[in-house]
Design an enzyme around this catalytic site. Structure first.
Site, PDB file in Angstrom:
ATOM      1  N   TYR A 147       3.373   5.279  -1.244  1.00 19.39           N
ATOM      2  CA  TYR A 147       4.604   4.595  -0.854  1.00 19.39           C
ATOM      3  C   TYR A 147       4.715   4.737   0.661  1.00 19.39           C
ATOM      4  O   TYR A 147       5.223   5.728   1.177  1.00 19.39           O
ATOM      5  CB  TYR A 147       5.815   5.197  -1.572  1.00 19.39           C
ATOM      6  CG  TYR A 147       7.137   4.604  -1.138  1.00 19.39           C
ATOM      7  CD1 TYR A 147       7.296   3.227  -1.007  1.00 19.39           C
ATOM      8  CD2 TYR A 147       8.221   5.420  -0.845  1.00 19.39           C
ATOM      9  CE1 TYR A 147       8.494   2.695  -0.597  1.00 19.39           C
ATOM     10  CE2 TYR A 147       9.436   4.892  -0.440  1.00 19.39           C
ATOM     11  CZ  TYR A 147       9.565   3.530  -0.318  1.00 19.39           C
ATOM     12  OH  TYR A 147      10.758   2.994   0.096  1.00 19.39           O
TER      13      TYR A 147
ATOM     14  N   ASP B 122       2.994   0.471  -2.611  1.00 23.41           N
ATOM     15  CA  ASP B 122       3.844  -0.286  -1.696  1.00 23.41           C
ATOM     16  C   ASP B 122       3.440   0.098  -0.282  1.00 23.41           C
ATOM     17  O   ASP B 122       3.784   1.178   0.185  1.00 23.41           O
ATOM     18  CB  ASP B 122       5.314   0.047  -1.978  1.00 23.41           C
ATOM     19  CG  ASP B 122       6.263  -0.686  -1.043  1.00 23.41           C
ATOM     20  OD1 ASP B 122       5.787  -1.400  -0.137  1.00 23.41           O
ATOM     21  OD2 ASP B 122       7.486  -0.532  -1.219  1.00 23.41           O
TER      22      ASP B 122
END
Length: 257
Positions: free
Chosen positions: A106, A147
């Site tokens: 992330y 992400d």
DNA sequence: ATGACTGCCTCTGGCAGA
């Protein structure tokens, strides 16, 4: 095998949608970001009931990542991105699963630009590159998924102008992402959609989903051995349109056995 | 348009997200 990544924006708020997605699409490996849960509160048994085994790395309120595997416990290799002992944010989890090294990330958002958060993002990307080069040198087949908070090119966003001041598409962010690809990693979704126009995120605001105002920031990067096995890649767009959906849609890649 | 929406922990409003 099917490897998937999904920024769920809160495991507690997303639990019914997440379990539904797992049951419907049945990924072999599912990497989750933004679990927004402390380790002791993570609802592991909810996923074990579905036949998944898992590891996770969380913290209070923000961030947090997890790796789920169908019928097999991921063997943890690394928790937290190496390279900065002061960095306590839960954004990195690496494990061996089904003969493959799986890295779930992330990557920091980096807004506003300029500022300390943007500096942290760029430093994090350089640390990520170091780690990925180390894995590359070890010659283990590897998928780095998650992400990335980077819009790689102008055709990865509905309107480049609308995002031009955003950390997600600053030249420095893009250059750092390009360096990963220049090292040899294959951007799976891009490879099968060379003209762009595929989104993985739609803002909750201003009717972005209804207007299809999205962009591509969730990526699957593969070492050459896995890129050669890449059979199909896609975005579970339909899940973004459901009630109480995450603002991201899941991205997946099918690899030949 | 320093807008909008959602989740979190809770000083139930302020922060973070992207």
């Amino acid at each position: 095998m099917k490897i998937a990544t999904f920024n769920i924006n809160g495991v507690k708020a997303r639990l019914p949608r997440l379990k539904e997605w797992l049951a419907e699409t049945r990924p072999s490996v599912a990497c989750l970001q933004e679990i927004k849960s402390q380790d002791e509160n993570f609802p592991a048994s909810e996923f074990e009931e579905l036949g998944y085994q898992l590891i996770w790395h969380g913290q209070k309120s923000f961030n947090g990542v997890a790796i789920l595997a169908d019928g097999e416990k991921p063997i943890e290799v690394q928790q937290g991105l190496p390279g900065d002992p002061e960095d306590e944010q839960a954004r990195y989890l690496e494990a061996d699963v089904m003969g493959i090294r799986i890295v779930c990330i992330y990557l920091p958002n980096g807004n506003p630009v300029p500022g300390p958060k943007f500096d942290y993002k760029l430093a994090w990307m350089e640390r990520l590159r170091s780690r990925m080069r180390k894995i590359w040198q070890s010659e283990v087949p590897c998928a780095v998924v998650g992400d990335f908070n980077v819009i790689p090119q102008d055709d990865d966003v509905w309107a480049p102008k609308a995002m031009e001041n955003d950390a997600l598409m600053q030249p420095e962010s893009r250059a750092a992402y390009s360096r990963l690809l220049a090292d040899g990693w294959c951007d799976a979704l891009r490879t099968h959609n060379p003209r762009g126009g595929v989104w993985t995120y739609w803002d909750y605001q201003a009717g972005a989903w209804q207007r299809d105002h999205g962009f591509r920031i969730d990526h699957i990067l593969l070492t050459p051995e896995l890129a050669d096995r890449l059979q199909a890649v896609g975005v579970d767009r339909e899940h973004r349109g459901r009630e109480k959906a995450s603002d991201h849609a899941p991205v997946w890649a099918n690899l030949r056995n």
